[in-house]
Design a protein around this motif. Structure first.
Motif, PDB file in Angstrom:
ATOM      1  N   GLY A 189      11.595  -7.152   3.444  1.00  0.00           N
ATOM      2  CA  GLY A 189      11.545  -8.068   4.541  1.00  0.00           C
ATOM      3  C   GLY A 189      10.788  -7.624   5.778  1.00  0.00           C
ATOM      4  N   VAL A 190      10.784  -6.177   6.092  1.00  0.00           N
ATOM      5  CA  VAL A 190       9.817  -5.395   7.174  1.00  0.00           C
ATOM      6  C   VAL A 190       8.742  -5.571   6.937  1.00  0.00           C
ATOM      7  N   PHE A 191       8.351  -5.355   5.620  1.00  0.00           N
ATOM      8  CA  PHE A 191       6.859  -5.466   5.300  1.00  0.00           C
ATOM      9  C   PHE A 191       6.321  -6.715   5.436  1.00  0.00           C
ATOM     10  N   ASN A 192       7.072  -7.845   5.047  1.00  0.00           N
ATOM     11  CA  ASN A 192       6.719  -9.266   5.321  1.00  0.00           C
ATOM     12  C   ASN A 192       6.452  -9.754   6.561  1.00  0.00           C
ATOM     13  N   MET A 193       7.526  -9.383   7.465  1.00  0.00           N
ATOM     14  CA  MET A 193       7.422  -9.857   8.964  1.00  0.00           C
ATOM     15  C   MET A 193       6.496  -8.973   9.594  1.00  0.00           C
ATOM     16  N   SER A 194       6.376  -7.956   9.377  1.00  0.00           N
ATOM     17  CA  SER A 194       5.220  -6.914  10.154  1.00  0.00           C
ATOM     18  C   SER A 194       3.863  -7.302   9.755  1.00  0.00           C
ATOM     19  N   ARG A 195       3.762  -7.584   8.414  1.00  0.00           N
ATOM     20  CA  ARG A 195       2.164  -7.716   8.016  1.00  0.00           C
ATOM     21  C   ARG A 195       1.759  -9.205   8.529  1.00  0.00           C
ATOM     22  N   SER A 196       2.680 -10.180   8.652  1.00  0.00           N
ATOM     23  CA  SER A 196       2.543 -11.497   9.190  1.00  0.00           C
ATOM     24  C   SER A 196       2.332 -11.454  10.978  1.00  0.00           C
ATOM     25  N   VAL A 197       3.361 -10.800  11.229  1.00  0.00           N
ATOM     26  CA  VAL A 197       3.026 -10.776  12.769  1.00  0.00           C
ATOM     27  C   VAL A 197       1.786 -10.125  13.158  1.00  0.00           C
ATOM     28  N   ALA A 198       1.460  -8.742  12.657  1.00  0.00           N
ATOM     29  CA  ALA A 198       0.481  -7.978  12.750  1.00  0.00           C
ATOM     30  C   ALA A 198      -0.998  -8.777  12.951  1.00  0.00           C
ATOM     31  N   GLN A 199      -1.084  -9.486  11.640  1.00  0.00           N
ATOM     32  CA  GLN A 199      -2.440 -10.190  11.619  1.00  0.00           C
ATOM     33  C   GLN A 199      -2.579 -11.223  12.760  1.00  0.00           C
TER      34      GLN A 199
END
Length: 259
Positions: free
Chosen positions: A117-127
């Protein structure tokens, strides 16, 4: 005097429906931020929305472990509400069992929420943050990520994964001016913590420690409140922390003796 000022800034908080997540939402709103709360618990999220009206708060039901849901929600938020200034990863679950009693589902679900969940959210927002060359990402981990705990192997391992992931993310995003930090609470008065308190003696043992379970107590002699954790999160999101990244802020009353 208002300590933090987040006027005209948009922040996302996962696990927003209760406990630490809800406290962070309330603190950000009080500091003038526009906040989007994300949680799989639609009813509790709606209660929070009603309690905060007419302030700048929007609620999105979301399963952070589903990358497609995450991508779709982030796209909608950026399009409808504006640029995301900060993300706070709070969503988490606990399966308190001895290792030999953990099921495949216990392990997989714990990692799906706490790490993936942390990976999914962070990756998407970072983009979305990278082209703007600004932003802050905070992962609420746990002091159990650094100190072994009985009956908490899946939880501790998943939190260790999310902690190290956030550090690596911070290293990769530093050149874009995006800061990534961790807040690691100890025992905090939340619904998750209360599940572990079967009686008054259990809570007292958290404060004084337990030789039987190889656990130190809390030197400050008190359980943290969700607001205590929210205060640390707001600091790391703020301009006062503009030169801090890849840091793990332990908020546990000294329970891990600075380890």
């Amino acid at each position: 005097m208002q300590l933090f000022n987040f006027v005209d800034q948009l922040f996302l908080v996962t696990g927003a429906a209760q406990g630490i997540g809800a406290a962070i939402v309330k603190s950000l709103v009080q500091a003038g931020a526009q906040v989007v709360g994300l949680d799989i618990q639609a009813d509790k999220l709606d209660d929070l929305r009603v309690a905060l009206e007419p302030q700048e708060f929007s609620a999105y039901q979301l399963d952070v472990s589903c990358s497609q849901e995450v991508e779709m929600s982030i796209e909608q938020i950026e399009h409808n509400l504006g640029p995301i200034a900060g993300l706070v990863n709070v969503a988490g679950i606990l399966r308190s069992k001895p290792v030999v009693a953990l099921t495949d589902a216990d392990w997989e679900q714990t990692f799906a929420v706490n790490a993936t969940g942390v990976f999914n959210m962070s990756r998407s927002v970072a983009q979305h943050m990278i082209p703007r060359r600004s932003g802050a990402i905070i992962t609420v981990s746990s002091n159990a990520a650094n100190v072994p705990r009985q009956r908490m192997a899946a939880y501790a391992a998943s939190k260790a994964a999310s902690t190290q992931f956030t550090r690596c993310l911070g290293l990769e995003l530093a050149s874009f001016g995006i800061r990534c930090n961790i807040v690691s609470p100890g025992s905090t008065d939340t619904p998750m913590q209360q599940l572990l308190w079967t009686d008054a003696t259990t809570q007292e043992s958290v404060l004084i420690g337990s030789l039987k379970t190889f656990r130190t107590g809390i030197p400050l002699g008190k359980i943290a409140t969700p607001k205590d954790i929210a205060n640390g999160v707001l600091f790391l999101l703020s301009e006062q922390a503009c030169h801090i990244t890849m840091h793990d802020l332990r908020i546990d009353g000294g329970a891990t003796l600075g380890h």
